[in-house]
Write an enzyme that holds these catalytic residues in place. Structure first.
Site, PDB file in Angstrom:
ATOM      1  N   PRO A 290      41.127  43.023  53.744  1.00 54.96           N
ATOM      2  CA  PRO A 290      40.637  42.165  52.583  1.00 54.96           C
ATOM      3  C   PRO A 290      39.390  41.692  52.700  1.00 54.96           C
ATOM      4  O   PRO A 290      39.083  41.184  53.834  1.00 54.96           O
ATOM      5  CB  PRO A 290      41.433  41.103  52.196  1.00 54.96           C
ATOM      6  CG  PRO A 290      42.235  40.630  53.460  1.00 54.96           C
ATOM      7  CD  PRO A 290      42.365  42.261  54.179  1.00 54.96           C
ATOM      8  N   ARG A 329      24.267  41.680  42.454  1.00 52.28           N
ATOM      9  CA  ARG A 329      25.554  42.369  41.577  1.00 52.28           C
ATOM     10  C   ARG A 329      25.346  42.457  40.262  1.00 52.28           C
ATOM     11  O   ARG A 329      25.795  43.466  39.782  1.00 52.28           O
ATOM     12  CB  ARG A 329      26.859  41.426  42.098  1.00 52.28           C
ATOM     13  CG  ARG A 329      27.036  41.515  43.619  1.00 52.28           C
ATOM     14  CD  ARG A 329      28.214  41.054  43.893  1.00 52.28           C
ATOM     15  NE  ARG A 329      29.490  41.891  43.645  1.00 52.28           N
ATOM     16  CZ  ARG A 329      30.238  41.984  42.396  1.00 52.28           C
ATOM     17  NH1 ARG A 329      30.101  41.064  41.484  1.00 52.28           N
ATOM     18  NH2 ARG A 329      31.104  42.946  42.141  1.00 52.28           N
ATOM     19  N   CYS A 360      10.209  40.237  39.971  1.00 53.04           N
ATOM     20  CA  CYS A 360       9.481  40.705  39.116  1.00 53.04           C
ATOM     21  C   CYS A 360      10.146  41.923  38.257  1.00 53.04           C
ATOM     22  O   CYS A 360       9.800  43.090  38.710  1.00 53.04           O
ATOM     23  CB  CYS A 360       8.049  41.236  39.549  1.00 53.04           C
ATOM     24  SG  CYS A 360       7.089  39.642  39.413  1.00 53.04           S
ATOM     25  N   GLU A 361      11.209  41.780  37.503  1.00 55.51           N
ATOM     26  CA  GLU A 361      12.007  42.828  37.005  1.00 55.51           C
ATOM     27  C   GLU A 361      12.545  42.292  35.677  1.00 55.51           C
ATOM     28  O   GLU A 361      13.532  41.211  35.841  1.00 55.51           O
ATOM     29  CB  GLU A 361      13.253  43.010  38.085  1.00 55.51           C
ATOM     30  CG  GLU A 361      12.966  43.565  39.484  1.00 55.51           C
ATOM     31  CD  GLU A 361      12.554  45.032  39.580  1.00 55.51           C
ATOM     32  OE1 GLU A 361      13.186  45.638  38.580  1.00 55.51           O
ATOM     33  OE2 GLU A 361      12.228  45.550  40.692  1.00 55.51           O
TER      34      GLU A 361
HETATM   35  N1  LLP Z   1      37.666  48.065  54.071  1.00 55.34           N
HETATM   36  C1  LLP Z   1      36.871  49.223  53.835  1.00 55.34           C
HETATM   37  C2  LLP Z   1      36.746  50.326  54.485  1.00 55.34           C
HETATM   38  C3  LLP Z   1      35.814  48.635  52.872  1.00 55.34           C
HETATM   39  O1  LLP Z   1      35.017  49.898  52.610  1.00 55.34           O
HETATM   40  C4  LLP Z   1      36.019  47.678  52.244  1.00 55.34           C
HETATM   41  C5  LLP Z   1      34.872  47.488  51.335  1.00 55.34           C
HETATM   42  C6  LLP Z   1      36.554  46.730  52.534  1.00 55.34           C
HETATM   43  C7  LLP Z   1      37.753  47.170  53.476  1.00 55.34           C
HETATM   44  C8  LLP Z   1      36.946  45.469  51.811  1.00 55.34           C
HETATM   45  O2  LLP Z   1      37.183  45.683  50.449  1.00 55.34           O
HETATM   46  P1  LLP Z   1      37.314  44.397  49.523  1.00 55.34           P
HETATM   47  O3  LLP Z   1      38.623  43.759  49.804  1.00 55.34           O
HETATM   48  O4  LLP Z   1      36.282  43.299  49.887  1.00 55.34           O
HETATM   49  O5  LLP Z   1      37.291  44.917  47.989  1.00 55.34           O
HETATM   50  N2  LLP Z   1      29.101  45.664  47.326  1.00 55.34           N
HETATM   51  C9  LLP Z   1      30.286  45.716  46.400  1.00 55.34           C
HETATM   52  C10 LLP Z   1      31.453  45.958  47.022  1.00 55.34           C
HETATM   53  C11 LLP Z   1      31.387  46.817  48.187  1.00 55.34           C
HETATM   54  C12 LLP Z   1      32.815  47.151  48.815  1.00 55.34           C
HETATM   55  C13 LLP Z   1      32.755  47.999  50.225  1.00 55.34           C
HETATM   56  N3  LLP Z   1      33.835  48.304  50.813  1.00 55.34           N
HETATM   57  C14 LLP Z   1      30.409  44.680  45.380  1.00 55.34           C
HETATM   58  O6  LLP Z   1      29.558  43.587  45.516  1.00 55.34           O
HETATM   59  O7  LLP Z   1      31.193  44.727  44.424  1.00 55.34           O
END
Ligand code: LLP
Length: 431
Positions: A290, A329, A360-361
């Site tokens: 997580p 985001r 500037c967007e």
């Molecule tokens: N494991 C792997 C292989 C991953 O690619 C990710 C997230 C996680 C774990 C953790 O996932 P989480 O529990 O945080 O959902 N930038 C995007 C989110 C990209 C997530 C990428 N991978 C956002 O701001 O929503």
């Protein structure tokens, strides 16, 4: 408005986080400012560990550093007894600098460079999650030439369409991440052939992020056990580890109702156990990764209100001293946030406004159409649930220095990342 247990309002009507008055934090550290409730992060780590311990004792929780990683955060994760996922040579470097034990680090990435693989091997990371056949072949050559052992997992795409934004889905067939079934079979044969230097432990999947439907995780677990069983039939390989990735969603808006950490862990654990029984497969060790659900709700960003523009009959723009540079985001995923006027936190929200950033967007709008109390210049705005993927994705667009990061706990604050200076902005330039 205030939807997190870690937030309170004091007698001055100021918003408090981790026992600290946000008005005082802004005065001491400046704005924009990322504030992280260390107590809540620790509590979330503890809940993950405890939940897994209760329903799947042969398990391990690894924090996904991509959500938010600093030296202090790596320290915290180590103290909390979690492992750490890194996804680049840079994240690995940071973790090692923080003294994070390499054996508790899992190295990810869909296009690891040869140098990154060497760095991971040199450090002696606990697991490398192999994402392609090309990577596997490169890794085999490295471990054999260096006579060095490493343990690996193979990343499978389980063909699950998670209900989340397209950009943060990863488990579907059309994804740049992971291997399909035919490639997995090939990879297993290659990996077994490279033993004993390459120790194939099992399989990994990650179906996406900000997911509320627990059924998606259960489906993925069943799909993984079917894969493991099919691989066993074809190759004789018995996996002793299954890494189900991360992905649990969090509350951004009051209306959001994400499943609890406990329900998430229980659902995954139960699905793995049931599917293992169905397939007659020995229970593998279970890993979870997580990120967002550990840090997301623990963070807020403090901004100073600047220019307010009334466009009669259209809308009122409230511009703040940050924006897409510190929180990409909304622009990237149409993500929605809640906010509180931190210096007037108990006042009724009677005016609909749009919170604009200063990049500037035209698209740099942090929150469109939010009800706030009447806002004035120099008010302090707290945008909530910014603990994940905000600092981590921050940029210097328009040459804005990145904000500082402060940890708060039991009424005390400490600076964990200092604010960038103008000098930092040009520190790498040559003229
Ligand atoms: N494991 C792997 C292989 C991953 O690619 C990710 C997230 C996680 C774990 C953790 O996932 P989480 O529990 O945080 O959902 N930038 C995007 C989110 C990209 C997530 C990428 N991978 C956002 O701001 O929503």
């Amino acid at each position: 408005m205030i939807h997190s247990g870690s937030l309170q309002i004091n007698s001055k009507q100021h918003l408090k986080i981790g026992g600290c008055d946000t008005v005082d934090l802004a005065a001491e550290y400046g704005t924009p400012l990322y504030v992280m409730d260390e107590g809540l992060i620790r509590e979330n780590c503890r809940r993950y560990r405890q939940a897994l311990q209760l329903c799947y004792p042969h398990g391990r929780v690894l924090y996904a550093g991509k959500a938010f990683l600093t030296l202090a955060m790596a320290d915290l994760v180590k103290e909390a007894g979690l492992g750490l996922d890194v996804v680049s040579g840079g994240e690995l470097y940071l973790a090692l600098k923080a003294g994070f034990p390499a054996k508790d680090i899992c190295f990810h990435g869909n296009n690891k460079s040869g140098v990154e693989l060497q760095e991971a091997l040199r450090a002696g990371v606990g697991r490398i999650v192999v994402d392609s056949l090309v990577e596997l072949q490169e890794l085999c050559a490295l471990v054999q030439s260096q006579q060095q052992k490493t343990a690996v997992l193979l990343r499978f795409k389980p063909g699950i369409e998670a209900h989340t934004h397209d950009y943060i889905q990863t488990g579907q067939d059309d994804s740049k991440f992971g291997l399909g079934f035919a490639e997995i079979l090939q990879a297993v044969r290659i990996a077994l052939h490279a033993a004993p230097f390459l120790e194939l432990k099992g399989f990994h999947c990650h179906i996406g992020s900000q997911i509320f439907q627990l059924e998606s995780f259960a489906l993925a677990a069943r799909s993984m056990l079917r894969l493991m069983s099919a691989v066993k039939k074809e190759t004789g390989f018995l996996a002793c580890e299954l890494d189900m990735g991360g992905g649990l969603g969090i509350r951004y808006l009051q209306v959001d109702n994400p499943p609890s950490i406990e329900d998430f862990v229980q659902t995954v654990a139960r699905a793995v156990k049931e599917a293992a029984t169905e397939e007659g497969y020995p229970l593998p060790d279970l890993l979870l990764e997580p990120g967002r659900s550990i840090v997301g709700e623990a963070g807020l960003t403090l901004y100073r209100v600047g220019v307010i523009k009334d466009l009669p009959g259209i809308r009122r723009y409230v511009a703040v001293d940050g924006g897409m540079m510190d929180n990409i985001r909304p622009a990237l995923y149409q993500a929605r946030y809640a906010a509180v006027l931190a210096n007037k936190a108990a006042r009724e929200a009677t005016q609909k406004v749009t919170v604009a950033g200063k990049a500037c967007e035209s698209g740099d709008l942090l929150i469109e159409h939010i009800n706030l109390p009447p806002v004035e210049k120099d008010d302090l705005l707290a945008v909530l649930s910014t603990g994940a993927y905000c600092y981590a994705l921050a940029s210097n667009y328009n040459c804005h220095p990145r904000p500082a990061v402060v940890f708060v706990r039991n009424g005390k604050s400490r600076l964990v990342v200092r604010r960038e200076t103008y000098a930092d902005l040009i520190a790498l330039h040559q003229s």
